[in-house]
Motif scaffolding. Structure first.
Motif, PDB file in Angstrom:
ATOM      1  N   ARG A  27      10.414  16.120  -6.397  1.00 31.27           N
ATOM      2  CA  ARG A  27      11.172  16.193  -7.651  1.00 31.27           C
ATOM      3  C   ARG A  27      11.004  14.904  -8.446  1.00 31.27           C
ATOM      4  O   ARG A  27      10.877  14.932  -9.671  1.00 31.27           O
ATOM      5  CB  ARG A  27      12.653  16.449  -7.371  1.00 31.27           C
ATOM      6  CG  ARG A  27      12.971  17.885  -7.015  1.00 31.27           C
ATOM      7  CD  ARG A  27      14.467  18.138  -7.062  1.00 31.27           C
ATOM      8  NE  ARG A  27      15.226  17.260  -6.210  1.00 31.27           N
ATOM      9  CZ  ARG A  27      15.640  17.540  -4.982  1.00 31.27           C
ATOM     10  NH1 ARG A  27      15.351  18.696  -4.453  1.00 31.27           N
ATOM     11  NH2 ARG A  27      16.345  16.676  -4.294  1.00 31.27           N
ATOM     12  N   THR A  28      10.992  13.776  -7.746  1.00 31.56           N
ATOM     13  CA  THR A  28      10.839  12.489  -8.424  1.00 31.56           C
ATOM     14  C   THR A  28       9.475  12.398  -9.093  1.00 31.56           C
ATOM     15  O   THR A  28       9.370  11.955 -10.234  1.00 31.56           O
ATOM     16  CB  THR A  28      11.014  11.327  -7.426  1.00 31.56           C
ATOM     17  OG1 THR A  28      12.322  11.424  -6.851  1.00 31.56           O
ATOM     18  CG2 THR A  28      10.858   9.983  -8.096  1.00 31.56           C
ATOM     19  N   SER A  29       8.425  12.836  -8.405  1.00 29.77           N
ATOM     20  CA  SER A  29       7.092  12.763  -8.998  1.00 29.77           C
ATOM     21  C   SER A  29       6.961  13.728 -10.168  1.00 29.77           C
ATOM     22  O   SER A  29       6.315  13.419 -11.166  1.00 29.77           O
ATOM     23  CB  SER A  29       6.009  13.020  -7.956  1.00 29.77           C
ATOM     24  OG  SER A  29       6.079  14.345  -7.470  1.00 29.77           O
ATOM     25  N   VAL A  30       7.590  14.894 -10.079  1.00 28.99           N
ATOM     26  CA  VAL A  30       7.572  15.843 -11.193  1.00 28.99           C
ATOM     27  C   VAL A  30       8.349  15.265 -12.361  1.00 28.99           C
ATOM     28  O   VAL A  30       7.921  15.328 -13.513  1.00 28.99           O
ATOM     29  CB  VAL A  30       8.149  17.209 -10.764  1.00 28.99           C
ATOM     30  CG1 VAL A  30       8.414  18.097 -11.970  1.00 28.99           C
ATOM     31  CG2 VAL A  30       7.208  17.897  -9.788  1.00 28.99           C
ATOM     32  N   LYS A  31       9.499  14.655 -12.078  1.00 29.32           N
ATOM     33  CA  LYS A  31      10.314  14.055 -13.137  1.00 29.32           C
ATOM     34  C   LYS A  31       9.544  12.928 -13.813  1.00 29.32           C
ATOM     35  O   LYS A  31       9.552  12.802 -15.034  1.00 29.32           O
ATOM     36  CB  LYS A  31      11.623  13.517 -12.561  1.00 29.32           C
ATOM     37  CG  LYS A  31      12.577  12.978 -13.599  1.00 29.32           C
ATOM     38  CD  LYS A  31      13.871  12.541 -12.949  1.00 29.32           C
ATOM     39  CE  LYS A  31      14.913  12.147 -13.943  1.00 29.32           C
ATOM     40  NZ  LYS A  31      14.634  11.029 -14.748  1.00 29.32           N
ATOM     41  N   LYS A  32       8.828  12.115 -13.028  1.00 29.06           N
ATOM     42  CA  LYS A  32       8.047  11.025 -13.602  1.00 29.06           C
ATOM     43  C   LYS A  32       6.956  11.579 -14.516  1.00 29.06           C
ATOM     44  O   LYS A  32       6.739  11.061 -15.611  1.00 29.06           O
ATOM     45  CB  LYS A  32       7.426  10.178 -12.489  1.00 29.06           C
ATOM     46  CG  LYS A  32       6.664   8.985 -12.989  1.00 29.06           C
ATOM     47  CD  LYS A  32       6.114   8.150 -11.859  1.00 29.06           C
ATOM     48  CE  LYS A  32       5.328   6.982 -12.393  1.00 29.06           C
ATOM     49  NZ  LYS A  32       4.740   6.188 -11.336  1.00 29.06           N
TER      50      LYS A  32
END
Length: 84
Positions: A27-32
């Motif tokens: 989720r963090t990489s998608v959000k970034k």
């Protein structure tokens, strides 16, 4: 049974924690990636708006003759100095 506790992820809670941490990382990489895309789109929108404003100013200047010497495009030094 003593050997089972020595193996990593031998408990269901450990497996669940690992799965949850992987999901958070995804989720963090998608959000970034989403944030980077938003920044890129924002920059393009601003550049487009500035370009259109300059084009409109140039068209209006050509239609009305040259701009007065004490006034320039919005935000220019001449305009800033006249508003004290």
């Amino acid at each position: 049974m003593g050997q089972l506790c020595c193996f990593p992820l031998s408990r269901p809670q450990d497996k669940l924690n690992l799965l949850q941490s992987r999901q958070r990382a995804e989720r963090t990489s998608v959000k970034k990636a989403d944030d980077e895309e938003l920044v890129s789109l924002s920059k393009r929108l601003v550049e487009d708006a500035v370009s259109r404003a300059v084009q409109q100013y140039m068209e209006e200047t050509q239609q009305n003759g040259s701009a007065p010497k004490d006034q320039g495009p919005p935000g220019s030094a001449g305009t800033l100095n006249s508003t004290k």
